[in-house]
Design a protein around this motif. Structure first.
Motif: not given
Length: 338
Positions: A90-111
């Motif tokens: 049973r596979f779902g992509a919600l957690a990886p998608i959420y992690g990708t978007l949130v980490t990128s948002f944090i990175a750009m918010l600072i960088a």
């Protein structure tokens, strides 16, 4: 005129005509050679451009073919399902998608703000003798391999955050309703926030270097005119430098965002690799790239492998959407400028 004289004159004329014919023939040969070279050059450049499209199409086609079993099995629920269980398949992509978007948002918010401030300092304020060392240091940061960032983040940066920043954030925001959930939980050290900070450090050199280059391209006469009417450095940067260089700045930001979305090894080391959603950015999580890197060699069964390839297809789609939005934004800016 004697017959011998007439023959000599005729021989000279024929010889001159032959010389002219030889010259024109050599010119035609040279033109033909240049024409063939130009045609070959055009064909070579066209083949190179078409080769890029063929490679891109091949990548998309291979991802689609590999992802079809998972997409047929789970349908649209694959995008909104959190569960990731290889045992029950049973596979779902919600957690990886959420992690990708949130980490990128944090990175750009600072960088982004830090990178722009560095670029402004180097071009407008920094003494000449200090510009080269700082610029070299920024370029060295861009050249460090991502696995080095990951090792440093796991053994140095994460313990430092666990002992200092994370307890501070938990204590400060514990009584605030929304922020208490955002910064709640025990200080693990590793987690989404740590991954976002590592990504910010990694994309910072790209944003700072490109912004510095486009700021240097602003005509000095524009800045001198602004200083001449009494503008401060902040006013010159805000009203002259940034409007003139905004297209290049946005391009640098999008380049950094693309790097943040696709980063693998550094994030894998520090994010915790947990397939679950959490309101707290201090909790462990995962990203699409980290999930693929961790589990692809251990994938047993066609459905498991297909689910990982489907994650790659989703990451490709996210990157494409981001780049397309950037191109549309740049086109609108260029149209408005005229």
């Amino acid at each position: 005129m004697q017959p011998a004289d007439r023959r000599s004159v005729l021989d000279v004329a024929l010889r001159g005509s032959a010389v002219e014919t030889g010259v024109s023939s050599s010119h035609a040969t040279a033109l033909d050679r240049l024409r063939w070279r130009d045609a070959a050059f055009r064909a070579l450049t066209r083949a190179a451009a078409m080769g890029v499209l063929v490679i891109l199409g091949g990548v998309i086609l291979s991802l689609l073919i590999g992802a079809l079993p998972a997409l047929w099995a789970f349908g649209p629920n694959f995008l909104i399902q959190e569960q990731w269980n290889p045992v029950t398949e049973r596979f779902g992509a919600l957690a990886p998608i959420y992690g990708t978007l949130v980490t990128s948002f944090i990175a750009m918010l600072i960088a982004v703000p830090v990178g722009l401030l560095i670029a402004v300092f180097l071009t407008e304020i920094c003494p000449l003798w200090l510009r080269r060392p700082i610029g070299t240091a920024i370029e060295l940061l861009a050249g460090i391999p991502s696995i080095i960032y990951g090792i440093w983040g796991l053994f140095v940066f994460a313990p430092f955050l666990q002992q200092t920043l994370q307890p501070f954030l938990i204590a400060v925001f514990s009584d605030i309703p929304v922020l208490s959930a955002l910064f709640g939980g025990p200080p693990y050290g590793i987690g989404v926030l740590t991954a976002g900070l590592i990504l910010a450090i990694m994309v910072l050199p790209y944003i700072a270097s490109i912004s510095r280059d486009v700021f240097d391209a602003v005509p000095p006469v524009l800045k001198e005119a602004a200083y001449g009417i009494g503008c401060t450095t902040w006013e010159v940067v805000r009203h002259v430098v940034l409007p003139y260089a905004r297209v290049g700045v946005i391009g640098g930001i999008m380049l950094g965002l693309g790097r943040a979305l696709g980063e693998t090894m550094a994030v894998t080391f520090v994010i915790g690799n947990a397939h679950r959603l959490s309101a707290s950015i201090l909790a462990p999580g995962t990203t699409i790239s980290a999930t693929i890197a961790n589990e692809f060699t251990e994938a047993v069964g066609d459905l498991y492998t297909s689910a990982l390839i489907a994650l790659g297809l989703i990451l490709f789609a996210i990157t494409f959407i981001v780049l397309a939005a950037a191109r549309y934004m740049l086109a609108r800016i260029a149209r408005r400028i005229g």
